[in-house]
Design a protein around this motif. Structure first.
Motif, PDB file in Angstrom:
ATOM      1  N   ASN A  34      -2.965  -4.857 -27.616  1.00 14.87           N
ATOM      2  CA  ASN A  34      -3.894  -5.020 -28.668  1.00 14.87           C
ATOM      3  C   ASN A  34      -2.862  -5.653 -29.996  1.00 14.87           C
ATOM      4  OD1 ASN A  34      -5.615  -3.041 -27.986  1.00 14.87           O
ATOM      5  ND2 ASN A  34      -4.427  -1.245 -28.351  1.00 14.87           N
ATOM      6  N   ALA A  38      -4.763  -1.912 -33.885  1.00 11.48           N
ATOM      7  CA  ALA A  38      -5.805  -1.726 -33.201  1.00 11.48           C
ATOM      8  C   ALA A  38      -5.616  -0.587 -32.000  1.00 11.48           C
ATOM      9  CB  ALA A  38      -6.188  -2.776 -32.608  1.00 11.48           C
ATOM     10  N   SER A  42     -10.691  -1.829 -29.190  1.00 11.06           N
ATOM     11  CA  SER A  42     -11.017  -3.214 -29.570  1.00 11.06           C
ATOM     12  C   SER A  42     -11.192  -4.241 -28.457  1.00 11.06           C
ATOM     13  CB  SER A  42      -9.660  -3.414 -30.309  1.00 11.06           C
ATOM     14  OG  SER A  42      -8.449  -3.460 -29.678  1.00 11.06           O
ATOM     15  N   ASN A 174     -15.179  -1.430 -38.709  1.00 12.73           N
ATOM     16  CA  ASN A 174     -13.804  -1.969 -38.921  1.00 12.73           C
ATOM     17  C   ASN A 174     -13.138  -1.432 -40.068  1.00 12.73           C
ATOM     18  OD1 ASN A 174     -11.597  -3.820 -38.095  1.00 12.73           O
ATOM     19  ND2 ASN A 174     -12.296  -5.318 -39.457  1.00 12.73           N
ATOM     20  N   HIS A 289     -14.957  -0.529 -32.608  1.00 10.83           N
ATOM     21  CA  HIS A 289     -14.520  -1.177 -33.705  1.00 10.83           C
ATOM     22  C   HIS A 289     -14.008  -2.452 -33.413  1.00 10.83           C
ATOM     23  CE1 HIS A 289     -14.475   3.341 -34.572  1.00 10.83           C
ATOM     24  NE2 HIS A 289     -13.865   3.424 -33.517  1.00 10.83           N
ATOM     25  N   PHE A 291     -11.663  -3.898 -35.790  1.00  7.70           N
ATOM     26  CA  PHE A 291     -10.156  -3.574 -35.776  1.00  7.70           C
ATOM     27  C   PHE A 291      -9.366  -5.020 -36.606  1.00  7.70           C
ATOM     28  CE2 PHE A 291     -10.549   0.405 -34.742  1.00  7.70           C
ATOM     29  CZ  PHE A 291     -10.658   0.634 -33.312  1.00  7.70           C
TER      30      PHE A 291
END
Length: 293
Positions: A34, A38, A42, A174, A289, A291
């Protein structure tokens, strides 16, 4: 497509939430790393691009997502610590590949510099060895808002900069995610950004010269912050490097629209062959999301 879920003890001091998407058709396993702030969500679209050709491993850093309840958050993690966590996950899942997004590229490069024996190749997406003027402006504003714990400004900063090419629905996800994080997550990102701004990039990336496997660097053509033209400078550090620019997309690549999703998948599987055989899938941008970075 349900993952196998486990919380693993790492180095006797961290507990890490993991999701393992197993495929009977896959011969190889890839671990996804990630970006900062995040979580496993994601990578929802990327999992769809890689599974079932690969077994796919997702995980949350100890300070984030579903790992948070299992850790104490007494001090920020360094990128070196995150690299060591990744190395242990590579061993645990017997992974042959890793793929990182954005600032997850630092942990990935650190792990790769240790030359893990099983790793055959890696993909580093939306990352650059250069802090250009756009990224420096973003980081300087970010470190101020994070230091102030200003949820409103952090959320809007991300959507108005690296996330500006995201669909409006993803921007709402987000903002909701970033503006509702725990304070220790803001402190973690503040610590990391401060380190990045203080370090000489040449020193920061010296470890990358020790990498001995093929690495694909993948960037969006519209990404001003981790620009494709800057990413090619990785050739100075990583001997076996290649580069792919995803046209008409920004920092978040496969999340931004269907064509970017298709082109990202094609670049990934072309690089990871012969481990993967491409097929003609149906592309659906899932609601997850987007992110931070």
């Amino acid at each position: 497509m349900r993952p196998e879920i486990a919380v693993l003890e790492i180095q006797g001091q961290f507990r890490v939430y993991t999701e393992f998407y197993r495929s009977d058709a896959a011969e190889k396993t890839i671990v996804m790393v990630n970006g900062s702030l995040a979580t496993t969500a994601s990578f929802a679209q990327t999992v769809r691009n890689l599974h079932p050709q690969f077994n796919v491993v997702l995980y949350d850093q100890p300070y984030a997502g579903k790992s948070k309840p299992h850790n104490l958050h007494e001090r920020p993690l360094t990128r070196e610590m995150e690299g060591q966590i990744l190395l242990e996950l590579i061993d645990h899942f017997n992974a042959e590949h890793i793929m990182s997004f954005s600032w997850g590229g630092t942990a990935a490069l650190i792990a790769l510099s240790h030359r893990p024996k099983r790793i055959e190749s890696a993909v580093i997406s939306s990352f650059s060895p250069v802090l250009n003027e756009h990224m420096r402006d973003y980081l300087h504003r970010g470190v101020k808002h994070l230091g102030d714990h200003n949820r409103y400004e952090v959320g809007h900063l991300i959507n108005n900069t690296i996330g500006k090419h995201l669909p409006s629905l993803f921007k709402r996800f987000n903002y909701r995610h970033v503006s509702s994080l725990d304070l220790h997550e803001y402190d973690q990102m503040h610590y990391h950004i401060s380190q990045v701004l203080e370090l000489d990039p040449d020193n920061y990336l010296t470890a990358a010269k020790n990498i001995n496997v093929p690495v694909l660097f993948m960037n969006g053509a519209w990404d001003e912050y981790t620009a494709a033209d800057d990413a090619v400078l990785f050739a100075r550090y990583v001997q076996n490097s290649s580069f792919s620019t995803i046209e008409a997309t920004g920092h978040f690549l496969d999340m931004e629209h269907k064509a970017a999703c298709r082109d990202s998948r094609e670049a990934l599987l072309n690089f990871l062959k012969p481990a993967a055989e491409t097929s003609r899938p149906t592309y659906t941008l899932v609601q997850h999301h987007a992110f931070a970075c």
